[in-house]
Design a protein around this motif. Structure first.
Motif, PDB file in Angstrom:
ATOM      1  N   ASN A   1       0.852  -1.191   0.000  1.00 29.21           N
ATOM      2  CA  ASN A   1       0.000   0.000   0.000  1.00 29.21           C
ATOM      3  C   ASN A   1       0.887   1.240   0.000  1.00 29.21           C
ATOM      4  N   TYR A   2       0.667   2.097  -0.983  1.00 23.98           N
ATOM      5  CA  TYR A   2       1.411   3.351  -1.089  1.00 23.98           C
ATOM      6  C   TYR A   2       0.478   4.487  -0.701  1.00 23.98           C
ATOM      7  N   GLY A   3       0.900   5.273   0.289  1.00 21.13           N
ATOM      8  CA  GLY A   3       0.143   6.482   0.642  1.00 21.13           C
ATOM      9  C   GLY A   3       0.641   7.647  -0.196  1.00 21.13           C
TER      10      GLY A   3
ATOM     11  N   ILE B   1      13.714   2.925  -8.490  1.00 20.31           N
ATOM     12  CA  ILE B   1      14.004   2.134  -9.676  1.00 20.31           C
ATOM     13  C   ILE B   1      14.861   0.909  -9.325  1.00 20.31           C
ATOM     14  N   HIS B   2      14.495  -0.232  -9.877  1.00 19.56           N
ATOM     15  CA  HIS B   2      15.181  -1.476  -9.517  1.00 19.56           C
ATOM     16  C   HIS B   2      14.898  -2.567 -10.550  1.00 19.56           C
ATOM     17  N   TYR B   3      15.598  -3.670 -10.387  1.00 19.41           N
ATOM     18  CA  TYR B   3      15.291  -4.910 -11.100  1.00 19.41           C
ATOM     19  C   TYR B   3      14.710  -5.880 -10.080  1.00 19.41           C
ATOM     20  N   ASP B   4      13.843  -6.778 -10.532  1.00 22.41           N
ATOM     21  CA  ASP B   4      13.319  -7.777  -9.605  1.00 22.41           C
ATOM     22  C   ASP B   4      14.252  -8.989  -9.510  1.00 22.41           C
ATOM     23  N   TYR B   5      15.150  -9.143 -10.477  1.00 23.25           N
ATOM     24  CA  TYR B   5      16.091 -10.270 -10.398  1.00 23.25           C
ATOM     25  C   TYR B   5      17.273  -9.903  -9.498  1.00 23.25           C
TER      26      TYR B   5
ATOM     27  N   ALA C   1       1.956   5.435 -11.281  1.00 17.80           N
ATOM     28  CA  ALA C   1       2.184   4.540 -12.429  1.00 17.80           C
ATOM     29  C   ALA C   1       3.418   3.669 -12.202  1.00 17.80           C
ATOM     30  N   THR C   2       3.390   2.483 -12.779  1.00 20.42           N
ATOM     31  CA  THR C   2       4.584   1.643 -12.832  1.00 20.42           C
ATOM     32  C   THR C   2       5.253   1.944 -14.166  1.00 20.42           C
ATOM     33  N   VAL C   3       6.536   2.279 -14.118  1.00 17.95           N
ATOM     34  CA  VAL C   3       7.213   2.688 -15.357  1.00 17.95           C
ATOM     35  C   VAL C   3       8.421   1.806 -15.640  1.00 17.95           C
TER      36      VAL C   3
ATOM     37  N   LEU D   1      14.234  -2.912 -16.085  1.00 19.05           N
ATOM     38  CA  LEU D   1      14.366  -1.878 -15.054  1.00 19.05           C
ATOM     39  C   LEU D   1      13.005  -1.181 -14.869  1.00 19.05           C
ATOM     40  N   HIS D   2      12.573  -1.018 -13.636  1.00 21.68           N
ATOM     41  CA  HIS D   2      11.252  -0.418 -13.423  1.00 21.68           C
ATOM     42  C   HIS D   2      11.142   0.245 -12.057  1.00 21.68           C
ATOM     43  N   ALA D   3      10.097   1.032 -11.900  1.00 16.26           N
ATOM     44  CA  ALA D   3       9.885   1.797 -10.663  1.00 16.26           C
ATOM     45  C   ALA D   3       8.403   2.083 -10.504  1.00 16.26           C
ATOM     46  N   ALA D   4       8.019   2.460  -9.289  1.00 15.37           N
ATOM     47  CA  ALA D   4       6.653   2.952  -9.065  1.00 15.37           C
ATOM     48  C   ALA D   4       6.740   4.445  -8.787  1.00 15.37           C
ATOM     49  N   CYS D   5       6.063   5.232  -9.609  1.00  9.23           N
ATOM     50  CA  CYS D   5       6.047   6.693  -9.428  1.00  9.23           C
ATOM     51  C   CYS D   5       5.268   7.064  -8.163  1.00  9.23           C
TER      52      CYS D   5
ATOM     53  N   SER E   1      -4.636   6.646  -2.944  1.00  7.10           N
ATOM     54  CA  SER E   1      -3.882   5.576  -2.297  1.00  7.10           C
ATOM     55  C   SER E   1      -3.781   4.426  -3.283  1.00  7.10           C
ATOM     56  N   LYS E   2      -2.667   3.740  -3.272  1.00  7.45           N
ATOM     57  CA  LYS E   2      -2.445   2.668  -4.262  1.00  7.45           C
ATOM     58  C   LYS E   2      -2.236   1.342  -3.537  1.00  7.45           C
ATOM     59  N   TRP E   3      -2.987   0.341  -3.972  1.00  6.92           N
ATOM     60  CA  TRP E   3      -2.825  -1.015  -3.445  1.00  6.92           C
ATOM     61  C   TRP E   3      -2.445  -1.931  -4.600  1.00  6.92           C
ATOM     62  N   VAL E   4      -1.383  -2.692  -4.423  1.00 13.54           N
ATOM     63  CA  VAL E   4      -1.001  -3.682  -5.431  1.00 13.54           C
ATOM     64  C   VAL E   4      -0.651  -4.996  -4.735  1.00 13.54           C
ATOM     65  N   MET E   5      -0.574  -6.027  -5.523  1.00 13.25           N
ATOM     66  CA  MET E   5      -0.170  -7.344  -5.012  1.00 13.25           C
ATOM     67  C   MET E   5       0.900  -7.864  -5.977  1.00 13.25           C
ATOM     68  N   THR E   6       2.035  -8.247  -5.433  1.00 11.94           N
ATOM     69  CA  THR E   6       3.144  -8.710  -6.271  1.00 11.94           C
ATOM     70  C   THR E   6       3.380 -10.196  -6.065  1.00 11.94           C
ATOM     71  N   GLN E   7       3.501 -10.915  -7.168  1.00 14.85           N
ATOM     72  CA  GLN E   7       3.919 -12.313  -7.102  1.00 14.85           C
ATOM     73  C   GLN E   7       5.229 -12.438  -7.883  1.00 14.85           C
ATOM     74  N   TRP E   8       6.311 -12.714  -7.171  1.00  7.41           N
ATOM     75  CA  TRP E   8       7.582 -12.999  -7.834  1.00  7.41           C
ATOM     76  C   TRP E   8       7.648 -14.503  -8.039  1.00  7.41           C
ATOM     77  N   ILE E   9       8.057 -14.924  -9.218  1.00  4.86           N
ATOM     78  CA  ILE E   9       8.056 -16.351  -9.555  1.00  4.86           C
ATOM     79  C   ILE E   9       9.494 -16.834  -9.741  1.00  4.86           C
TER      80      ILE E   9
HETATM   81  O1  PD2 Z   1       3.819  -1.088  -7.197  1.00  7.13           O
HETATM   82  C1  PD2 Z   1       4.473  -0.966  -8.230  1.00  7.13           C
HETATM   83  O2  PD2 Z   1       4.070  -0.280  -9.183  1.00  7.13           O
HETATM   84  C2  PD2 Z   1       5.762  -1.689  -8.322  1.00  7.13           C
HETATM   85  C3  PD2 Z   1       6.768  -1.130  -9.064  1.00  7.13           C
HETATM   86  C4  PD2 Z   1       7.969  -1.794  -9.127  1.00  7.13           C
HETATM   87  C5  PD2 Z   1       5.974  -2.885  -7.686  1.00  7.13           C
HETATM   88  C6  PD2 Z   1       7.213  -3.517  -7.835  1.00  7.13           C
HETATM   89  N1  PD2 Z   1       8.190  -2.969  -8.550  1.00  7.13           N
HETATM   90  C7  PD2 Z   1       7.523  -4.822  -7.232  1.00  7.13           C
HETATM   91  O3  PD2 Z   1       6.713  -5.280  -6.396  1.00  7.13           O
HETATM   92  O4  PD2 Z   1       8.554  -5.421  -7.588  1.00  7.13           O
END
Ligand code: PD2
Ligand code: ZN
Length: 127
Positions: A16-18, A25-29, A61-63, A95-99, A105-113
């Motif tokens: 949850n992002y307030g 910015i990062h890589y998931d690997y 946004a996810t960029v 390479l990606h990031a969340a702005c 408020s932003k809610w997301v769910m991440t599944q890394w595989i």
């Molecule tokens: O919440 C996002 O947009 C976001 C952006 C980058 C989530 C992740 N990475 C992640 O969970 O790896």
């Protein structure tokens, strides 16, 4: 949905992002070649599925700057990408990031595989 097995993968994470909340910015690997791999981590994150649980009024946004792609959160939407090439090497285009969230408020769910459990159904291939 991905045709990949989730065995061996971490559980989904809900984020949850307030106001102003962002993800740098990062890589998931983990880049094994650069010895970035945490000591107790034997496997790499082959793929990511990012589920958007809410819409955000402004921002959030996810960029993917190298791919010149941006995804604005929509409830029920998911973005799926492969962090590794078919031969298991890292794809540095991911390479990606969340702005920052500007309004709402932003809610997301991440599944890394994880990569290794896919061994018998998705063998390592030449690039
Ligand atoms: O919440 C996002 O947009 C976001 C952006 C980058 C989530 C992740 N990475 C992640 O969970 O790896
Ligand atoms: Zn990420």
């Amino acid at each position: 949905m991905t045709d990949l097995t989730l065995s061996g993968s971490q559980q989904m994470q809900v984020l949850n992002y307030g106001l102003g909340g962002h993800y740098n910015i990062h890589y998931d690997y983990f880049d094994v070649a650069k010895e970035n791999m945490p000591i107790n981590h034997q496997d790499d994150r082959m793929a990511t599925v990012l589920f958007y649980l809410t819409e955000v009024e402004q921002g959030g946004a996810t960029v993917f700057p190298k791919l010149q792609q941006a995804f604005s959160p929509q409830a029920g939407m998911a973005v799926y990408w492969l962090n590794l090439h078919d031969d298991g090497t890292p794809n540095n285009q991911t390479l990606h990031a969340a702005c920052p969230v500007l309004v709402g408020s932003k809610w997301v769910m991440t599944q890394w595989i994880e990569e290794r459990p896919q061994l018998h159904t998705r063998p390592c291939r030449k690039r």
